[in-house]
Design a protein around this motif. Structure first.
Motif, PDB file in Angstrom:
ATOM      1  N   ARG A  90      -9.192  -9.844  39.853  1.00 40.16           N
ATOM      2  CA  ARG A  90      -9.910  -8.924  40.720  1.00 40.16           C
ATOM      3  C   ARG A  90     -11.397  -8.993  40.399  1.00 40.16           C
ATOM      4  O   ARG A  90     -11.785  -9.451  39.322  1.00 40.16           O
ATOM      5  CB  ARG A  90      -9.428  -7.491  40.507  1.00 40.16           C
ATOM      6  CG  ARG A  90      -8.036  -7.237  41.041  1.00 40.16           C
ATOM      7  CD  ARG A  90      -8.078  -6.862  42.515  1.00 40.16           C
ATOM      8  NE  ARG A  90      -6.899  -7.316  43.225  1.00 40.16           N
ATOM      9  CZ  ARG A  90      -6.551  -6.910  44.431  1.00 40.16           C
ATOM     10  NH1 ARG A  90      -7.307  -6.031  45.063  1.00 40.16           N
ATOM     11  NH2 ARG A  90      -5.493  -7.391  45.026  1.00 40.16           N
ATOM     12  N   LEU A  91     -12.213  -8.532  41.321  1.00 40.31           N
ATOM     13  CA  LEU A  91     -13.651  -8.446  41.093  1.00 40.31           C
ATOM     14  C   LEU A  91     -13.957  -7.067  40.518  1.00 40.31           C
ATOM     15  O   LEU A  91     -13.716  -6.049  41.172  1.00 40.31           O
ATOM     16  CB  LEU A  91     -14.402  -8.662  42.404  1.00 40.31           C
ATOM     17  CG  LEU A  91     -15.933  -8.669  42.319  1.00 40.31           C
ATOM     18  CD1 LEU A  91     -16.425  -9.785  41.407  1.00 40.31           C
ATOM     19  CD2 LEU A  91     -16.543  -8.809  43.709  1.00 40.31           C
ATOM     20  N   GLN A  92     -14.468  -7.050  39.301  1.00 38.46           N
ATOM     21  CA  GLN A  92     -14.751  -5.784  38.622  1.00 38.46           C
ATOM     22  C   GLN A  92     -16.228  -5.413  38.736  1.00 38.46           C
ATOM     23  O   GLN A  92     -17.108  -6.224  38.460  1.00 38.46           O
ATOM     24  CB  GLN A  92     -14.369  -5.861  37.144  1.00 38.46           C
ATOM     25  CG  GLN A  92     -14.726  -4.623  36.339  1.00 38.46           C
ATOM     26  CD  GLN A  92     -14.393  -4.759  34.866  1.00 38.46           C
ATOM     27  OE1 GLN A  92     -13.463  -5.469  34.495  1.00 38.46           O
ATOM     28  NE2 GLN A  92     -15.158  -4.088  34.014  1.00 38.46           N
ATOM     29  N   VAL A  93     -16.485  -4.175  39.141  1.00 40.08           N
ATOM     30  CA  VAL A  93     -17.828  -3.604  39.151  1.00 40.08           C
ATOM     31  C   VAL A  93     -17.789  -2.376  38.257  1.00 40.08           C
ATOM     32  O   VAL A  93     -16.997  -1.454  38.484  1.00 40.08           O
ATOM     33  CB  VAL A  93     -18.268  -3.204  40.570  1.00 40.08           C
ATOM     34  CG1 VAL A  93     -19.643  -2.526  40.530  1.00 40.08           C
ATOM     35  CG2 VAL A  93     -18.298  -4.417  41.493  1.00 40.08           C
ATOM     36  N   ASP A 195     -12.308 -11.783  46.794  1.00 38.98           N
ATOM     37  CA  ASP A 195     -13.255 -12.410  47.726  1.00 38.98           C
ATOM     38  C   ASP A 195     -14.230 -11.409  48.339  1.00 38.98           C
ATOM     39  O   ASP A 195     -14.944 -11.721  49.292  1.00 38.98           O
ATOM     40  CB  ASP A 195     -12.496 -13.144  48.834  1.00 38.98           C
ATOM     41  CG  ASP A 195     -11.568 -12.223  49.612  1.00 38.98           C
ATOM     42  OD1 ASP A 195     -11.362 -11.069  49.167  1.00 38.98           O
ATOM     43  OD2 ASP A 195     -11.038 -12.653  50.655  1.00 38.98           O
ATOM     44  N   THR A 196     -14.287 -10.205  47.788  1.00 34.05           N
ATOM     45  CA  THR A 196     -15.173  -9.165  48.324  1.00 34.05           C
ATOM     46  C   THR A 196     -16.639  -9.555  48.160  1.00 34.05           C
ATOM     47  O   THR A 196     -17.066 -10.011  47.098  1.00 34.05           O
ATOM     48  CB  THR A 196     -14.933  -7.823  47.602  1.00 34.05           C
ATOM     49  OG1 THR A 196     -13.571  -7.440  47.774  1.00 34.05           O
ATOM     50  CG2 THR A 196     -15.834  -6.736  48.166  1.00 34.05           C
ATOM     51  N   LYS A 197     -17.414  -9.365  49.224  1.00 37.26           N
ATOM     52  CA  LYS A 197     -18.854  -9.603  49.159  1.00 37.26           C
ATOM     53  C   LYS A 197     -19.554  -8.288  48.835  1.00 37.26           C
ATOM     54  O   LYS A 197     -19.429  -7.308  49.568  1.00 37.26           O
ATOM     55  CB  LYS A 197     -19.359 -10.172  50.490  1.00 37.26           C
ATOM     56  CG  LYS A 197     -18.823 -11.565  50.784  1.00 37.26           C
ATOM     57  CD  LYS A 197     -19.399 -12.125  52.073  1.00 37.26           C
ATOM     58  CE  LYS A 197     -18.877 -13.534  52.335  1.00 37.26           C
ATOM     59  NZ  LYS A 197     -19.422 -14.093  53.600  1.00 37.26           N
ATOM     60  N   ILE A 213     -21.246  -0.215  47.862  1.00 40.01           N
ATOM     61  CA  ILE A 213     -21.198  -1.352  46.946  1.00 40.01           C
ATOM     62  C   ILE A 213     -20.569  -2.584  47.581  1.00 40.01           C
ATOM     63  O   ILE A 213     -20.769  -3.694  47.116  1.00 40.01           O
ATOM     64  CB  ILE A 213     -20.477  -0.996  45.626  1.00 40.01           C
ATOM     65  CG1 ILE A 213     -19.014  -0.618  45.866  1.00 40.01           C
ATOM     66  CG2 ILE A 213     -21.196   0.125  44.909  1.00 40.01           C
ATOM     67  CD1 ILE A 213     -18.243  -0.378  44.570  1.00 40.01           C
ATOM     68  N   ALA A 214     -19.818  -2.390  48.668  1.00 43.47           N
ATOM     69  CA  ALA A 214     -19.226  -3.540  49.372  1.00 43.47           C
ATOM     70  C   ALA A 214     -18.841  -3.134  50.780  1.00 43.47           C
ATOM     71  O   ALA A 214     -18.529  -1.969  51.050  1.00 43.47           O
ATOM     72  CB  ALA A 214     -17.997  -4.042  48.617  1.00 43.47           C
ATOM     73  N   LYS A 215     -18.882  -4.105  51.685  1.00 41.69           N
ATOM     74  CA  LYS A 215     -18.445  -3.908  53.076  1.00 41.69           C
ATOM     75  C   LYS A 215     -17.384  -4.946  53.406  1.00 41.69           C
ATOM     76  O   LYS A 215     -17.476  -6.097  53.011  1.00 41.69           O
ATOM     77  CB  LYS A 215     -19.619  -4.055  54.037  1.00 41.69           C
ATOM     78  CG  LYS A 215     -20.683  -2.980  53.889  1.00 41.69           C
ATOM     79  CD  LYS A 215     -21.837  -3.220  54.858  1.00 41.69           C
ATOM     80  CE  LYS A 215     -22.929  -2.172  54.676  1.00 41.69           C
ATOM     81  NZ  LYS A 215     -24.090  -2.419  55.554  1.00 41.69           N
ATOM     82  N   VAL A 216     -16.378  -4.509  54.142  1.00 46.98           N
ATOM     83  CA  VAL A 216     -15.301  -5.422  54.538  1.00 46.98           C
ATOM     84  C   VAL A 216     -15.340  -5.554  56.053  1.00 46.98           C
ATOM     85  O   VAL A 216     -15.273  -4.531  56.750  1.00 46.98           O
ATOM     86  CB  VAL A 216     -13.926  -4.890  54.089  1.00 46.98           C
ATOM     87  CG1 VAL A 216     -12.825  -5.815  54.552  1.00 46.98           C
ATOM     88  CG2 VAL A 216     -13.890  -4.743  52.574  1.00 46.98           C
TER      89      VAL A 216
END
Length: 216
Positions: A90-93, A195-197, A213-216
């Protein structure tokens, strides 16, 4: 506006400060000492008061957005293997909160709570690499039809001795609404699809319920 988690602590603080000053003015005849003690107790009370502030936030609610769950600074952006719930990369923030930040935790997305679990643990400093696995923490996963599942984890730190989590499995939650509180500083990790931008960058300061922090 102040968070309900602070009412008891603020009440006890007021009582202690008043008692200290009564003792000071009763038994100490030096005016400058009395005034110094009065000043110190006022400063201590104001510091605790600001810690429990809960400013109203007008979240621009959208099923396509992920908003920051807390105020603070982005200290980690990396791909990791999330082994508690997803058991995949996963992408961790990670957002670190200092004692002067607002410590309300807010839901990063709309949806239904599908997982909520508390873990007792240690109180390593919040930036320690092992803190997300060994510290006291709560893990919450919210799911909606657009973004899918987003996991966020409240992590206690060296100063944070109490994590409050309101999210219960089966709850339908609204983006930006209160989901908990961390007392006296720590951090929150958010785990997004790989794959979240992202719309944020490392070391950026964010505000809970406001910063996308992100848009889908």
């Amino acid at each position: 506006m102040f968070h309900k988690e602070g009412y008891k602590i603020l009440g006890v603080t007021i009582a202690i400060c008043i008692l200290i000053n009564i003792i000071s003015y009763t038994f100490i005849e030096l005016t400058w000492v009395n005034q110094f003690i009065l000043g110190v107790t006022i400063v201590i009370f104001l510091l605790i008061l600001q810690f429990f502030r809960n400013p109203k936030r007008q979240t621009l609610v959208s099923d396509h957005n992920v908003v920051a769950p807390v105020d603070g600074k982005v200290v980690v952006i990396e791909e990791v293997f999330e082994k508690e719930y997803f058991k995949e990369k996963r992408l961790q923030v990670s957002v670190f909160m200092s004692p002067i930040n607002v410590h309300v935790t807010r839901h990063p997305i709309n949806g239904r709570v599908v997982f909520s679990k508390y873990h007792p643990g240690k109180f390593l400093v919040a930036w320690h690499p092992k803190s997300s696995e060994e510290n006291e923490r709560t893990t919450v996963v919210v799911k909606n039809d657009i973004i899918g599942e987003v996991l966020y984890r409240q992590i206690a730190g060296a100063m944070a001795k109490r994590i409050v989590n309101y999210a219960k499995e089966g709850d339908n939650v609204v983006q930006g609404n209160d989901s908990g509180f961390i007392k006296f500083g720590s951090r929150v990790d958010v785990f997004l699809p790989i794959d979240t931008k992202l719309d944020i960058q490392l070391n950026q300061k964010v505000k809970g319920g406001l910063t996308v922090i992100a848009k889908v």
